[in-house]
Design a protein around this motif. Structure first.
Motif, short mmCIF file in Angstrom:
data_model
loop_
_atom_site.label_atom_id
_atom_site.label_comp_id
_atom_site.label_asym_id
_atom_site.label_seq_id
_atom_site.Cartn_x
_atom_site.Cartn_y
_atom_site.Cartn_z
N THR A 40 0.84 -1.21 0.00
CA THR A 40 0.00 0.00 0.00
C THR A 40 0.87 1.25 0.00
O THR A 40 0.62 2.20 -0.75
CB THR A 40 -0.92 0.00 1.24
N GLU A 45 -8.87 -7.33 0.10
CA GLU A 45 -9.78 -6.58 -0.77
C GLU A 45 -9.30 -5.15 -0.94
O GLU A 45 -9.32 -4.59 -2.03
CB GLU A 45 -11.20 -6.55 -0.16
N PHE A 46 -8.88 -4.57 0.19
CA PHE A 46 -8.44 -3.18 0.16
C PHE A 46 -7.26 -2.99 -0.79
O PHE A 46 -7.26 -2.10 -1.65
CB PHE A 46 -8.07 -2.73 1.58
N ARG A 80 -6.24 -4.78 -3.21
CA ARG A 80 -6.58 -5.00 -4.62
C ARG A 80 -7.17 -3.73 -5.22
O ARG A 80 -6.85 -3.35 -6.34
CB ARG A 80 -7.60 -6.14 -4.76
N LYS A 81 -8.01 -3.07 -4.41
CA LYS A 81 -8.60 -1.81 -4.88
C LYS A 81 -7.52 -0.75 -5.05
O LYS A 81 -7.67 0.18 -5.85
CB LYS A 81 -9.67 -1.32 -3.90
N GLU A 82 -6.46 -0.87 -4.29
CA GLU A 82 -5.36 0.08 -4.42
C GLU A 82 -4.58 -0.15 -5.73
O GLU A 82 -3.73 0.64 -6.11
CB GLU A 82 -4.39 -0.06 -3.23
N GLY A 83 -4.84 -1.28 -6.35
CA GLY A 83 -4.18 -1.56 -7.62
C GLY A 83 -2.94 -2.44 -7.51
O GLY A 83 -2.10 -2.48 -8.41
#
Lengths: 434, 461
Positions: free
Chosen positions: A272, A301-302, A304-307
């Protein structure tokens, strides 16, 4: 606490407004013998503190929290609430669970944002306790003892107290200022904090035993283990990476394409940080499959959303760094074999499956080593951790221990460490006979 | 489709919902809009004696995040000139011939004053008038409003003055600030009132400001009791409505009752109809959400009537009055116990703590292995979602000890989780009244009661 989201590593969640807090607090059913309280390792009386928010008794709410957990502000932010209080909320099955963590933060912010004194002065008992290590367990133990009138000296080897709260939890979840405000509160309870003092190096356990009525050891774990692969010297340590991002993010070297080795929560945090500080590609490299990762689901999940990308079933075998510049991480494909001692399928190398990830930074977050002091102190150990009985007492009389350094089994977490510190403080107090 | 039309003492409206005499019916423009929204009628905000109003006139009681469980007010009757009101009343009635336009009035307790206002209201073309004997504040200090409603003799005398002068129907609005609502109601009817309406607002102090240490709302540092209305007063209104409906004189008369007091939705409306109301008046809910609530009031009521097979409002009226009874006539042998459905139960244990702390200690917490466990019996080291949820005991009623108090049923936050189950009686039906007559000593002497209980097998838990 003041809140700003204008930097990439600023605290992710904004505080609840008064209105949001009231609406959410009123949604709480006020369960009796509530499962959230049971699920909390420190057993904060959650419905009670939430009800107090709803009645406008925020000071009482904060006191309810702090009486069970002196590091309520840290725990409000870093606890895996999905696995603890919120995960047990009776409204979770068919509705949305109460956002207990954020309500707790609301009450804690009331205290630390407003310089509110929650605990009054107490009468000194004349007993002296040394606490070694100012992480969560040490702070909790020291604070609990101090608010019962014992004289406590808290020894910390580093410049700042707080342990992982200060150095190891990314700012997105807990800014340094939160941990420091909590430490200031512990100090005001009467705890004397001596920084830059390391057990065995600057002071011997025997000295502490001689000078104090009891000793509590909460020295945490050791550094990251070595991978034992060529080019290891070019790998950045994950905890140091996070520390730098918190202490002086401007000075942190962030690769354009970074690989993070490991799939625990620290690995997620490193990925992150890298992504938020400008890495174009970040790949988490893990030797087992997704089902075996130790990071929490919500963290996965978090990130993954961060890319962030994942490369599962891959074992790093070499860091390519011609002319001291990292260019690639060479890995072997793995497959899953029989269940090993960790209870998970063992990764088995697939012969001849070498491949390279083109990266210019490699970070490792593969856990921490067992506490090195465990052996040096001459205390009885269990699997390399300090051995304690049910009352948190080590093999040496009046020497107690808690936190990650005794966690021979189970999950290491801030809130577990706080509970150790609290229970140990009770045991110490019983021993001191006051 | 159920027919929602009503005929109230000759006053007709397309549905039973009227704006109550209050701020929502303060002006012609408002009533026009209310009628456009679909309201069946409006009782104009009381006109009559000259008044001036104050600021901070509404207080409210909020509870658990819900706004306006009740409102209280120190607003007086209309402060707009009489002529303006009368002109607008005439205008509204001309535009809306099918709606009920009722004018509330309150003047000094003098026969000339009442005769004069009756004449003016009739000249406006209004369908009926409502005599405001209810305002508990301000006007009552001047001998009007509840000062009249609280004295049956005054009710009777003034109603008589009005009836002597009036040709349109006269409705008497009663104050709930009285020990027995039946007395002023009977007095009004005996003077010839064509209908009754209730309840007006209750005396109340809505709260105290904890910063300023003074009652709220503050009117320049002063405050006092105001009229209390809204959802919180509904049970009081229902009780008074039922008291009129079950009274031999009032219930036996042909005079219809316009019910009001906390009607917020069609369900409340249906309840008022079932306890004898012939028309319904609404104020607080409109003050909270606007005229638009009329749509669901009509729609919901109509759908419910269809589902129940009621063809008209008149058919609904008073249907639940037959069950209204006194304690002395209740069947002492009737038995119901609480039963918790484990499939619906979320294990909040609110039933457990309510029963254990404040009722009859007949709910147990049952562990997975069937053992009865104490609350908070987990180890201090136990934690985590799985342990907390997995080891959580299930509350279960010990039916043999349950007295059927129904507290758990009321506190349970889950629909249909706790049911009150009727069990076959253990003994013959008997009422307190019957015991009093057959064995009076049982009702007067504890030892006789003990013998009676033994003989009947009544065990007090």
């Amino acid at each position: 606490m003041p809140h700003s989201q204008d930097t990439p590593l600023a605290e992710l969640l904004p505080p609840l407004s008064e209105h949001e807090a009231l609406v959410e607090a009123n949604r709480c059913l006020f369960c009796y013998d509530a499962p959230c309280t049971h699920a909390c390792p420190t057993h904060i009386d959650v419905p009670r503190f939430i009800k107090k928010i709803s009645t406008g008794n925020t000071l009482g709410s904060a006191r309810t929290i702090l009486e069970a957990n002196l590091l309520g502000a840290t725990c409000a932010r870093v606890c895996p609430v999905e696995e603890l209080c919120e995960g047990a909320c009776v409204l979770g099955a068919e509705h949305k669970p109460i956002t207990i963590g954020r309500l707790q933060r609301y009450s804690m912010d009331f205290v630390y944002g407003g310089d509110v004194q929650v605990f009054g002065p107490v009468r000194a008992t004349g007993k002296k306790v040394a606490v070694v290590g100012a992480g969560a367990a040490g702070l909790a133990c020291a604070g609990e003892l101090a608010r019962r009138g014992h004289a406590v000296v808290l020894f910390e080897k580093r410049e700042l107290a707080g342990g992982l709260s200060t150095y190891g939890i990314i700012g997105l979840r807990e800014p340094v200022a939160v941990a420091q405000a909590e430490i200031e509160m512990i100090r005001r309870l009467g705890v004397e904090i001596r920084n830059g003092v390391e057990l065995c190096r600057d002071v011997a356990l025997a000295d502490l035993q001689a000078q104090f009525d009891a000793v509590f050891i909460s020295v945490g774990l050791g550094g990251a283990p070595a991978l034992g692969i060529p080019g290891e010297e070019h790998i950045v340590d994950g905890l140091e990476y996070i520390e730098q991002s918190k202490m002086d993010a401007g000075m942190l070297r962030v690769g354009r394409r970074a690989a993070v080795i490991g799939a625990g929560n620290t690995a997620i945090d490193c990925a992150t940080v890298a992504k938020r500080l400008g890495a174009e590609e970040v790949t988490i490299v893990y030797r087992r499959s997704e089902s075996e990762v130790s990071a929490y689901r919500h963290e996965m999940e978090f990130v993954r959303k961060e890319g962030v990308d994942f490369c599962f079933l891959a074992q790093p075998v070499k860091v390519h760094a011609p002319e001291d510049r990292v260019t690639a991480l060479e890995c072997l494909r793995m497959s899953l074999g029989a269940v090993d001692t960790s209870g998970r399928p063992a990764p088995v190398a697939v012969a001849g499956s070498e491949f390279v990830l083109a990266v210019d930074q490699v970070i490792k977050a593969i856990g921490q080593q067992k506490p090195p002091l465990a052996q040096a102190l001459g205390l009885k150990t269990q699997r390399g951790y300090i051995d304690v009985n049910a009352e948190f007492e080590t093999s040496a009389r009046n020497v107690f221990a808690g936190g990650d350094c005794i966690r021979a089994s189970g999950v290491c977490s801030t809130v577990m460490a706080v509970q150790d510190g609290k229970l140990a403080a009770r045991a110490i107090e019983k021993r001191l006979g006051s | 489709m159920a027919d929602l039309r009503i005929d109230f003492a000759g006053v007709r409206s397309p549905n039973p919902f009227w704006l109550a005499s209050a701020p929502p019916s303060n002006s012609g423009a408002q009533v026009h809009r209310a009628f456009e929204a679909g309201w069946g009628g409006a009782v104009w905000k009381t006109i009559g004696a000259p008044v001036l109003n104050v600021s901070n006139r509404y207080g409210a009681w909020h509870y658990g995040g819900q706004k306006m469980l009740a409102i209280n007010n120190v607003e007086l009757i209309s402060d707009r000139p009489l002529e303006v009101n009368l002109r607008e009343i005439a205008d509204v009635k001309r535009h809306w011939p099918d709606r009920a336009v009722v004018v509330s009035a309150m003047v000094e307790s003098k026969v000339e004053a009442w005769r004069d206002i009756v004449r003016r209201i009739e000249d406006s073309g209004a369908d009926a008038m409502e005599l405001n004997y209810g305002c508990p504040h301000g006007m009552s200090e001047r001998g009007m409003g509840s000062a009249v409603g609280q004295v049956p003799e005054y009710c009777e005398r003034i109603t008589g003055w009005v009836k002597d002068a009036a040709r349109i129907p006269v409705i008497v609005k009663l104050t709930p600030n009285i020990t027995n609502i039946v007395h002023p109601a009977r007095a009004a009817l005996s003077a010839g009132a064509d209908g009754l309406s209730l309840i007006n607002t209750l005396n109340s102090i809505v709260g105290v400001d904890l910063e300023r240490l003074e009652v709220t709302p503050s009117i320049g540092g002063k405050g006092g009791h105001g009229g209390y209305a809204g959802p919180a007063v509904k049970p009081i209104a229902l009780n008074m409505l039922a008291a009129l409906g079950t009274d031999g004189v009032i219930g036996g008369s042909a005079a219809p009752i316009s019910g009001m007091g906390g009607i917020s939705n069609w369900r409340d409306a249906a309840e008022f109809l079932l306890l004898g109301a012939a028309s319904l008046q609404v104020c607080t809910a409109v003050m909270h959400f606007g005229f638009r609530i009329i749509e669901d009031l009509c729609d919901g009521l109509s759908n419910w009537m269809d589902a129940k097979g009621f063809l008209s409002v008149a058919e609904v009226r008073g249907k639940a009055l037959r069950g209204i009874s006194d304690f002395k006539d209740f069947d002492l042998a009737f038995r119901a116990v609480a039963r918790i459905d484990p499939a619906r139960c979320i294990r909040c244990n609110l039933c457990y703590v309510a029963c254990n702390d404040t009722a009859h200690q007949c709910i147990d917490l049952i562990a997975a292995d069937g053992r009865v466990v104490e609350p908070y019996s987990y180890d201090a080291r136990s934690n985590g979602r799985q342990e907390a949820v997995g080891s959580r005991p299930q509350p279960r009623v010990r039916e043999q000890d349950c007295v059927g108090c129904r507290l758990c049923y009321n506190v349970c936050p889950v629909e249909k989780c706790i049911e009150m189950v009727e069990l076959p009686p253990c003994r013959e039906s008997v009422t307190w009244d019957e015991i009093s007559k057959k064995q009076p000593e049982v009702t007067q002497d504890w030892e006789a009661m003990e013998r009676y209980r033994k003989a009947q097998g009544i065990h007090i838990h």
